[in-house]
Design a protein around this motif. Sequence first.
Motif, PDB file in Angstrom:
ATOM      1  N   GLY A   1     -10.555  14.714   4.244  1.00  0.00           N
ATOM      2  CA  GLY A   1      -9.091  14.644   4.266  1.00  0.00           C
ATOM      3  C   GLY A   1      -8.544  13.253   4.039  1.00  0.00           C
ATOM      4  N   ALA A   2      -9.377  12.313   3.603  1.00  0.00           N
ATOM      5  CA  ALA A   2      -8.900  10.937   3.442  1.00  0.00           C
ATOM      6  C   ALA A   2      -7.729  10.892   2.471  1.00  0.00           C
ATOM      7  CB  ALA A   2     -10.035  10.053   2.926  1.00  0.00           C
ATOM      8  N   SER A   3      -6.701  10.185   2.854  1.00  0.00           N
ATOM      9  CA  SER A   3      -5.572  10.090   1.932  1.00  0.00           C
ATOM     10  C   SER A   3      -5.095   8.643   1.826  1.00  0.00           C
ATOM     11  CB  SER A   3      -4.424  10.999   2.371  1.00  0.00           C
ATOM     12  OG  SER A   3      -3.622  10.359   3.329  1.00  0.00           O
ATOM     13  N   VAL A   4      -4.510   8.356   0.685  1.00  0.00           N
ATOM     14  CA  VAL A   4      -4.004   7.016   0.406  1.00  0.00           C
ATOM     15  C   VAL A   4      -2.566   7.165  -0.065  1.00  0.00           C
ATOM     16  CG1 VAL A   4      -4.244   4.978  -1.065  1.00  0.00           C
ATOM     17  CG2 VAL A   4      -6.295   6.160  -0.222  1.00  0.00           C
ATOM     18  N   THR A   5      -1.696   6.341   0.482  1.00  0.00           N
ATOM     19  CA  THR A   5      -0.303   6.346   0.039  1.00  0.00           C
ATOM     20  C   THR A   5       0.006   5.001  -0.605  1.00  0.00           C
ATOM     21  OG1 THR A   5       0.323   7.800   1.863  1.00  0.00           O
ATOM     22  CG2 THR A   5       2.095   6.597   0.777  1.00  0.00           C
TER      23      THR A   5
ATOM     24  N   ARG B   1      -8.358   7.511   8.550  1.00  0.00           N
ATOM     25  CA  ARG B   1      -8.278   8.555   7.540  1.00  0.00           C
ATOM     26  C   ARG B   1      -7.125   8.351   6.581  1.00  0.00           C
ATOM     27  NH1 ARG B   1     -11.275  13.314   9.610  1.00  0.00           N
ATOM     28  NH2 ARG B   1     -12.558  12.323  11.197  1.00  0.00           N
ATOM     29  N   ARG B   2      -6.221   7.463   6.953  1.00  0.00           N
ATOM     30  CA  ARG B   2      -5.076   7.209   6.063  1.00  0.00           C
ATOM     31  C   ARG B   2      -4.901   5.718   5.843  1.00  0.00           C
ATOM     32  NH1 ARG B   2      -2.702  11.032   9.201  1.00  0.00           N
ATOM     33  NH2 ARG B   2      -1.652   9.414  10.384  1.00  0.00           N
ATOM     34  N   VAL B   3      -4.729   5.365   4.608  1.00  0.00           N
ATOM     35  CA  VAL B   3      -4.500   3.973   4.255  1.00  0.00           C
ATOM     36  C   VAL B   3      -3.238   3.918   3.409  1.00  0.00           C
ATOM     37  CG1 VAL B   3      -5.343   2.150   2.713  1.00  0.00           C
ATOM     38  CG2 VAL B   3      -6.873   3.141   4.426  1.00  0.00           C
ATOM     39  N   LYS B   4      -2.416   2.902   3.685  1.00  0.00           N
ATOM     40  CA  LYS B   4      -1.184   2.744   2.918  1.00  0.00           C
ATOM     41  C   LYS B   4      -1.269   1.423   2.157  1.00  0.00           C
ATOM     42  CE  LYS B   4       3.771   3.165   3.849  1.00  0.00           C
ATOM     43  NZ  LYS B   4       4.724   3.153   4.971  1.00  0.00           N
ATOM     44  N   LEU B   5      -0.862   1.445   0.910  1.00  0.00           N
ATOM     45  CA  LEU B   5      -0.937   0.246   0.080  1.00  0.00           C
ATOM     46  C   LEU B   5       0.462  -0.092  -0.439  1.00  0.00           C
ATOM     47  CD1 LEU B   5      -4.047   1.289  -2.064  1.00  0.00           C
ATOM     48  CD2 LEU B   5      -4.054  -0.164  -0.021  1.00  0.00           C
ATOM     49  N   TYR B   6       0.878  -1.333  -0.216  1.00  0.00           N
ATOM     50  CA  TYR B   6       2.193  -1.777  -0.688  1.00  0.00           C
ATOM     51  C   TYR B   6       2.097  -2.447  -2.048  1.00  0.00           C
ATOM     52  CZ  TYR B   6       4.836  -0.980   3.605  1.00  0.00           C
ATOM     53  OH  TYR B   6       5.498  -0.408   4.654  1.00  0.00           O
ATOM     54  N   PHE B   7       3.004  -2.080  -2.924  1.00  0.00           N
ATOM     55  CA  PHE B   7       3.071  -2.715  -4.243  1.00  0.00           C
ATOM     56  C   PHE B   7       4.518  -3.046  -4.599  1.00  0.00           C
ATOM     57  CE2 PHE B   7      -0.801  -0.180  -4.449  1.00  0.00           C
ATOM     58  CZ  PHE B   7      -1.696  -1.081  -5.002  1.00  0.00           C
ATOM     59  N   LEU B   8       4.648  -4.027  -5.497  1.00  0.00           N
ATOM     60  CA  LEU B   8       5.952  -4.341  -6.078  1.00  0.00           C
ATOM     61  C   LEU B   8       5.921  -3.952  -7.550  1.00  0.00           C
ATOM     62  CD1 LEU B   8       6.504  -7.901  -4.588  1.00  0.00           C
ATOM     63  CD2 LEU B   8       7.876  -5.872  -4.079  1.00  0.00           C
ATOM     64  N   THR B   9       7.078  -3.539  -8.048  1.00  0.00           N
ATOM     65  CA  THR B   9       7.168  -3.338  -9.484  1.00  0.00           C
ATOM     66  C   THR B   9       8.426  -4.046  -9.973  1.00  0.00           C
ATOM     67  OG1 THR B   9       7.087  -1.730 -11.275  1.00  0.00           O
ATOM     68  CG2 THR B   9       8.427  -1.139  -9.375  1.00  0.00           C
ATOM     69  N   GLY B  10       8.423  -4.376 -11.268  1.00  0.00           N
ATOM     70  CA  GLY B  10       9.533  -5.167 -11.794  1.00  0.00           C
ATOM     71  C   GLY B  10       9.245  -6.655 -11.675  1.00  0.00           C
ATOM     72  N   LEU B  11       7.980  -7.008 -11.586  1.00  0.00           N
ATOM     73  CA  LEU B  11       7.594  -8.415 -11.446  1.00  0.00           C
ATOM     74  C   LEU B  11       7.668  -9.130 -12.806  1.00  0.00           C
ATOM     75  CD1 LEU B  11       4.546  -7.744  -9.128  1.00  0.00           C
ATOM     76  CD2 LEU B  11       6.545  -9.126  -8.490  1.00  0.00           C
TER      77      LEU B  11
END
Lengths: 249, 649
Positions: free
Chosen positions: B444-448, B406-416
């Motif tokens: 209730g699915a959520s993404v961070t 129900r929860r997924v987390k996604l990693y990102f970089l900024t300033g590339l």
Amino acid sequence: MTLPRKPQIRLRYSKLGKVRFTSHRDMARIWERAVRRAGLPIAYSEGFSPRAKLSFGLALPTVFESQAEYVDMTLDLDTEINVAHLPELLTPMLPEGVDVIEAVHLSGKVTSLQEVVETTTWSLFVAGEMNSVESWVNTLLAAETLEITRERKGKTRVDDVREALLHAEVRPIDSSDTGLPPKATCEIFTELATKPRALRPLEFLGIQDPTHEFLLGRRISQYIAPHGAQHDPLVVGAAVETSAAVCAS
Amino acid sequence: MVSLWTELEPLLTRVEKPARYIGCEDGASTPEWSDDAVSWLLTYPDTYEIGLPNQGLQILYEILNERDDALAERSYAPWTDLEAEMRAANVPLFSVDSHRAASDFDVIAFNLSSELVYTNVLNCLDLAGVPLHCSDRDHTDALVGAGGHATFNPEPMADFLDWVGLGDGEEIVGDVSAVIHAWKQSGSTDRQEVLRALAQVEGVYVPALYDAEFVDDKLVAMTPRFDDVPAVVEKRTVADLAEWPYPKNQLVPLTEVVHDRLSVEVFRGCTRGCRFCQAGMITRPVRERPADQVRTMIQEGLRRTGYDEVALTSLSTADFSGITEVIRSTVGDESSGCGDVSVSLPSLRVDAFTVGIAAELQRGRRSGLTFAPEAGTWRMRQVINKLITEQDLYDSVEGAFSQGWRRVKLYFLTGLPTETDEDTLAIAELGRRCVEIGRKYHNGASVTVSVGGFVPKPFTPFQWFGQNTIEELSRKIYLLRDEVKKIKGLQMKWHDPKATFVEGMSTRGDRRLGPVIEQVWREGGTFQEWSEHFDVDRWTKAMADHDLSIEWFTYRHREEDEVFPWDHLNAGLHKDFLWQDWRDALNEVGLEDCRWTPCYDCGACTGYGIEHVVASATPPAGGSQGTGQDLARGHEVTVELIARPVGAS
């Protein structure tokens, strides 16, 4: 129709030495791993995150030692286990200082340890003149009321805890006990009620700002007092056929 | 000296989480001390909760304790409350195993996993009673060493570290023990003698034996001061992981730590070639552990520890050749007697997370799901060589939500490098689409989305790139935050750009930063990875006080012919390979994974005469990056992959 009951076991164990610095929650995790390592067929709760069915008694404050901690565990159906073997099976799986002392089968309707324990006894080792410690204890026992300030849900209130102080006496140090702080000069032995609201040993020790220094506390026993007579939780909970469980240490 | 326990015990009654300081873990050693053994205090310069699970430290702890000529105990940075008590009571830094004083040890060796722990190293040395500067130590003082990823540019710490181990530590600690053992046995009181001998050990760098030459503001050369000191220090690489099945007795802490589970390393190194990733560059080549050994380590580890969860660790565990069979045999293993076992893969690949693996994991307990697309647009992902398509991500997320997560987390970089606001804002759009997918399965699915500021690191193609300023990173983060706020079910977390700045300044810094780090420490700046203790003003002030330019150290783009402070160290990668990869990045050109394609001679294998150790000659199914499969799937952009011929520069 009633479902067949899963076997339940109650164990008494100690918590002595360095391990006294672990918390109640830490001990719960330590126990979960220990029963898995021992290969005990522990029952698990249902649901997405099954948890081993272990339930502990009144939380022992972190930094306190104990000779009388209890845990109830539920095993899988059809498990036949000789409880007399549990101390030697489980103790090696637990940290140094945590020794399983005795285990019994529970029978009948089992009430949780939290609910049934009514009093606890403590050895509180302090540094200070024995005379002055004695007079502090005597003052407390002679008082009609003992008021302490407590915080609960962000509010402070003053409670009279005199009725929760059941017994207190000062004893000399047992010189054969090597696990005591070198600075300790005497022991305060006390019995405190857990109901209607527990008087905690640290609360007891802080009453009327004593001059002696508290060094180490050790829970000695927990009692169930059904009809005025004190009983060990193992004795009360034990099934008739196993009440003569072997004491392994 | 003996145990400090009696002195320490009363202090522990007054501090938070005292169980951090008692040791007593299952798997801990209390080695026999003798004059004939070199004693190591392996120190993690952050809290016990973070340091205890560190696999590198645990591996070296076991290897050293198996040796006849060495012994090892462990230490962690005491939290500020205990530190204050220790200073007041004159209790020095201690080992948690037998509570000995740090000054009893011949070697104090630090694990440097991040630049933000540097001030804690100084604090630990000070608590140990060891003179802070190498130049003030004599033969009675501990030899202060360090290892870990941050040591690939140890120059900012050159004033404080007697020696540094580059690369895999398994063999280095043995060789270092032998050198120190011989020096101790000789009865020599000349510290220079042992330092010169240590400099002869492959993979060991002794900073004091090199002169840093500056012209104006620029470093122009790092020169050995003696003929027998190597001009370039090569990193050490363990050729076959199967010979090092460590830790065999993973430590089981009595109190909660960050990774409270069994860990089994399935391979070391990574050739995905993500250009921002220092770990992937400096740990090449790929060396897989045989699947059978992985299985044995899991089974024995679970039985011994009582854990019901195992993490299969590596830089990209889905790339492990034996992944499916290992997971299947672990999750379905009734014989372990451990009940349901849950498997976690801390580094899921976005492109190859097949529905099959998801299903295997689902059979045990659910564990968290995190993917790292790293950048919001395909163009940006080509720049950083993270060649996953949007469809790869949506397929993975769909797989997760449809399997019950129900929860997924996604990693990102900024300033590339080359990042535009369009690239940054695309992160929100990806997140929105993922929430949409999730809502098909659960209300209730959520993404961070978790966003970190990019830090250009040594030995990566981006080592020439000028890092984004605090202001620019903040602007991008707030721009994205405002967009994310509009999307129901999408949350955002981000790292403090001020901490990112300090990390960036230190990671490419030179010896002139030593006094800066020392000043920050003296002014109370310990535990800089902890936001409640981090204060960027200490760093900017210390830079100003030493007349050093933050712009010059951190934000400046480097020239092609720049002499880096780490040029006299070698992580295996040819500098001209990295430069070409940097040009390719700016041209938005991807580069294949060389595990399954011809070598493009980055230098990591050829330089050391070693090879990739992979059990499968074919890439895993279900992915697109560097595999030549389904490259254009779900996307209109054609990927241009250039395989560089062997030997080309």
